[in-house]
Design an enzyme around this catalytic site. Structure first.
Site, PDB file in Angstrom:
ATOM      1  N   HIS A 107      39.337  27.698  38.954  1.00 24.81           N
ATOM      2  CA  HIS A 107      39.146  27.341  40.362  1.00 24.81           C
ATOM      3  C   HIS A 107      39.610  28.475  41.290  1.00 24.81           C
ATOM      4  CE1 HIS A 107      39.128  24.358  43.752  1.00 24.81           C
ATOM      5  NE2 HIS A 107      40.055  25.178  44.218  1.00 24.81           N
ATOM      6  N   GLU A 108      40.844  28.925  41.080  1.00 19.22           N
ATOM      7  CA  GLU A 108      41.374  29.976  41.965  1.00 19.22           C
ATOM      8  C   GLU A 108      40.613  31.285  41.775  1.00 19.22           C
ATOM      9  OE1 GLU A 108      43.217  28.906  44.277  1.00 19.22           O
ATOM     10  OE2 GLU A 108      43.729  26.983  43.359  1.00 19.22           O
ATOM     11  N   HIS A 144      37.787  31.242  44.110  1.00 23.02           N
ATOM     12  CA  HIS A 144      38.220  31.683  45.446  1.00 23.02           C
ATOM     13  C   HIS A 144      38.407  33.203  45.463  1.00 23.02           C
ATOM     14  CE1 HIS A 144      38.870  27.814  47.346  1.00 23.02           C
ATOM     15  NE2 HIS A 144      39.709  27.400  46.416  1.00 23.02           N
TER      16      HIS A 144
END
EC number: 3.4.17.19
Lengths: 498, 498
Positions: free
Chosen positions: B262-263, B266
């Site tokens: 997920h990160e 980003h």
């Protein structure tokens, strides 16, 4: 708070916040920032530095300082802060903003060029940049100098107030007279000390455990501090509730242990700053020399004593049974005190360390005051190493290019390392009148020593200069005799010389 | 560069440098800073924020913006930057500096009070502070609002331009209509999925190795980025050459794996920002929603696919032979996609996640637009959880106090999480026309997917809004149908529902 002081204070808070942010960027850069971030982050740092310059040199700041200077009911602390603000402003305002910016850019480039030159063993590729750095440094010193002050003395004062080359000449000439022959005697007639067991087979994970243990053991408060890793160990702080030390881990196990003890000494100083002065311009260690006196006090004067290791050597043996279970305490203590003339300052032992500094001091004076041809520096360097330490470096990375300092324009900084040793020894002989170090260390009562230093040095921050501290504590002005005496007593005994 | 633009640019550089320093302080605080540093460092942060406010609201900035707006030979990028500066200034200048400062102080206190209230399960002790936070938030929104705009829409626009509660009502009503019954069907009639093997016996050291592997595998460039640890995973960046992601490690092994994926999503967004716009006001991800679309694209749409794991599941089995050697790929993929109604948003699965957000959205509208009695919030919260998810929290930490956002005054922020899911699904269906995801993933050609996103989304930074991006890429305005369709197709199949 008085109105005029309040105005000044709020401007100083702004400049302090900018300085704190610059410290955080520096910390981050040394410990974590990704490799390719450099030039982008440097832009940010450049803008923040200019912002600091802008606030300090603004007319509003000048007016606020003047108004405070006319105020007669300020406290001692307030007056000290006004004085520090005046000095910080004067150091900046005499430099045209264009030159300030150019120099900042130059230094950023210079560090890069130095790094490359060191890697390729090529001093000549660095010399033209060094010349420019020196040019700015001398120009800035000429803007700042008072009356007939020497340029080099201006540079010295940036790091150590109340000192000048006259005092340092005397200090270093004594060192040369006493320690250079002592070193010869040790290398020629001293007994052999084996250090081979200190290298190899010390896993980094265990070294980390020991590093943390030592920092805690000396009283480093991990609720107000951090221990990290970086290529070169250092200490920094945002304020007295956020103090950060680093170390690095090597094959030779005592390297990280003593760098942690050293940095913890710096760290305890900053943790000991009074709550009343932290985050003010007085809220930092007073000088590089006093800082080094604290770090080296813990590293050398205390940390290399047999009594220090008596209660904890067992722990070390347990951590590394394969390596140390057959090594008695005495042999370990001899090994961590071994004297060995070498090329690299940061790896030098306690005795030869100040000789490395002496060489840099002599060269800095030549560079600043005598306008020497920079191309000759590598040879002068090598000649001095041969004369004082008996070793001649055969490449630049082991000689003239080993230190980053000159590329950063840090002339006048090196002497403080040696002064720190001398301050520490002077304190040590005085403190012996009040406490029995060996007994305290054997009983694990390091807190008594630490509290003494906190009470007499740390909490004052910049409110006293190094010479004022020495005077107030020992009743005597700076006196390098103690350091010479300390080295002679300790090392003649260690090496079995009569 | 044109003179007027140059003036504006140098002021924006100053405000950008301050923002970057604030980001660094936040990063440091979340990952490293010592426990007791808080209130001291907060002072510094407060001063730096005010410095930012000062520059942005200064007349000089206003004049520079106006001069640029009259300039007619600016480039598109320059015009966008002028526009962004105008908006950022207007958002600040309408707020009296005294209120700006009071709010900053209040939020700092509120986070502390929320933390304590959450620990002691005591919503009532937080309610009066929350009321003040909401008071400021509504006041600021009323200063900022245009014409007959709703206050809540002003708050939404802080995080997602071009969106309003009308669009969101439509989105969430569809979710409610389609996904709440689907969830009921799954819990009542779906097949059982075993996840017990995902917990326990996964050493943190190995989880760290996997985390680094996954970040690299997805294309996170460690020369321009850092992976660290923090209590709550997050991503931040100083610029496009310094992007930082964190994760945390738990007993349940897929937790850190999917937070890293997920990160990294980003992180890839910020790494993909064009060199021409980084360090300008356009040089960040365009909105929270688009950011979440990227992170959830990697985490859910790609990262939970069987094809993603096909080439690397062997590595995972090798890393944890005791746990996974008997678990076939299919069973693993089912487990990491299991749907389970739960109390905590951050631990929710892909299907229920948007329902957690829907509840917050409905409550925020009531709080902002209906002036509801705050004491009723815990019950309203529990009722909604019972209705939509079938679970009723019995304490505040599992219910109304679980999220930090409201204590920080972040109203209007939650909807972006759900929007991100919907943007991602819309992109996914469009991208399928151009590429075969399963084939690419099986062949470890994630770079094709990543480059597509970089080329069509990342590099533009803030130069396009979320709706503009969707339009330019898919030829269609925001359309939540794709998300509903995605969830229904995926989860009906997974749970063997006809």
């Amino acid at each position: 708070m008085k109105k005029s002081y309040e105005t000044l204070n709020s401007m100083l808070e702004r400049s302090m916040a900018l300085q704190t942010s610059l410290i955080l960027f520096e910390w981050d850069n040394e410990t974590l920032a990704p490799e390719d971030a450099g030039s982008y982050t440097n832009r940010v740092i450049g803008v923040l530095s200019e912002e600091y310059y802008r606030i300090m040199t603004d007319d509003e700041m000048g007016n606020a300082i003047e108004a405070c200077e006319k105020e007669d009911n300020l406290s001692d602390l307030e007056r000290a802060i006004v004085k520090a603000a005046r000095e910080a402003r004067e150091d900046l305002i005499c430099i045209p903003s264009q030159e300030y910016r150019e120099n900042a850019q130059l230094v950023a480039d210079a560090v890069r060029i130095w790094t490359k030159a060191k890697k390729s063993e090529d001093f000549d590729s660095f010399a033209p940049t060094l010349e420019k750095v020196i040019g700015f440094k001398k120009k800035f010193a000429s803007y700042r100098k008072k009356d007939d002050q020497k340029l080099y003395d201006v540079m010295l004062n940036e790091h150590e107030k109340d000192f000048n080359s006259e005092l340092l000449d005397e200090f270093f000439s004594q060192l040369k007279k006493e320690i250079v022959p002592l070193l010869k005697e040790i290398t020629e007639h001293g007994k052999e000390i084996d250090v081979s067991f200190l290298t190899g087979g010390y896993p980094v994970e265990k070294q980390k455990e020991m590093a943390e243990f030592l920092a805690k053991y000396l009283g480093f408060d991990f609720k107000k501090g951090v221990l990290s890793e970086s290529a070169h160990p250092f200490t920094t702080n945002l304020h007295n509730h956020d103090v950060r030390i680093t170390t690095s881990y090597h094959d030779r196990m005592d390297s990280s242990m003593f760098s942690v003890i050293h940095e913890t000494g710096h760290g305890l100083y900053e943790l000991g700053i009074g709550d009343d002065i932290t985050q003010t311009s007085a809220g930092q260690g007073t000088s590089m020399g006093v800082h080094e006196s604290q770090s080296r006090f813990f590293e050398n004067i205390i940390g290399r004593k047999a009594a220090f290791w008596e209660p904890i050597y067992g722990k070390l043996q347990e951590l590394y049974p394969d390596k140390l279970s057959d090594i008695p305490l005495e042999q370990f203590v001899e090994a961590i005190n071994k004297v060995e003339p070498s090329y690299i300052r940061t790896e030098a032992d306690e005795l030869t360390y100040s000789l490395h500094i002496m060489i840099r001091y002599e060269m800095e004076k030549m560079i600043v005051e005598e306008d020497i041809d920079l191309k000759k520096l590598p040879d002068i360097w090598a000649d001095k190493y041969e004369e004082y330490l008996g070793v001649r470096p055969d490449k630049a990375s082991k000689g003239i290019l080993q230190d980053i300092h000159w590329s950063q324009g840090m002339f006048g900084y090196f002497p403080s390392y040696a002064l720190g040793n001398a301050f520490g020894a002077q304190l040590y002989y005085h403190m012996q009148k009040e406490m029995d170090f060996d007994e305290l260390l054997r009983d694990e009562k390091i807190d008594v020593i630490r509290e003494y230093l906190r009470e007499n040095i740390h909490r004052f921050g910049k409110l006293k200069t190094s010479r004022e501290l020495l005077k107030d504590i020992t009743g005597e002005d700076f006196n390098p005799d103690y350091f010479i005496r300390y080295l002679k007593e300790k090392y003649r005994k260690l090496y079995g010389l009569s």
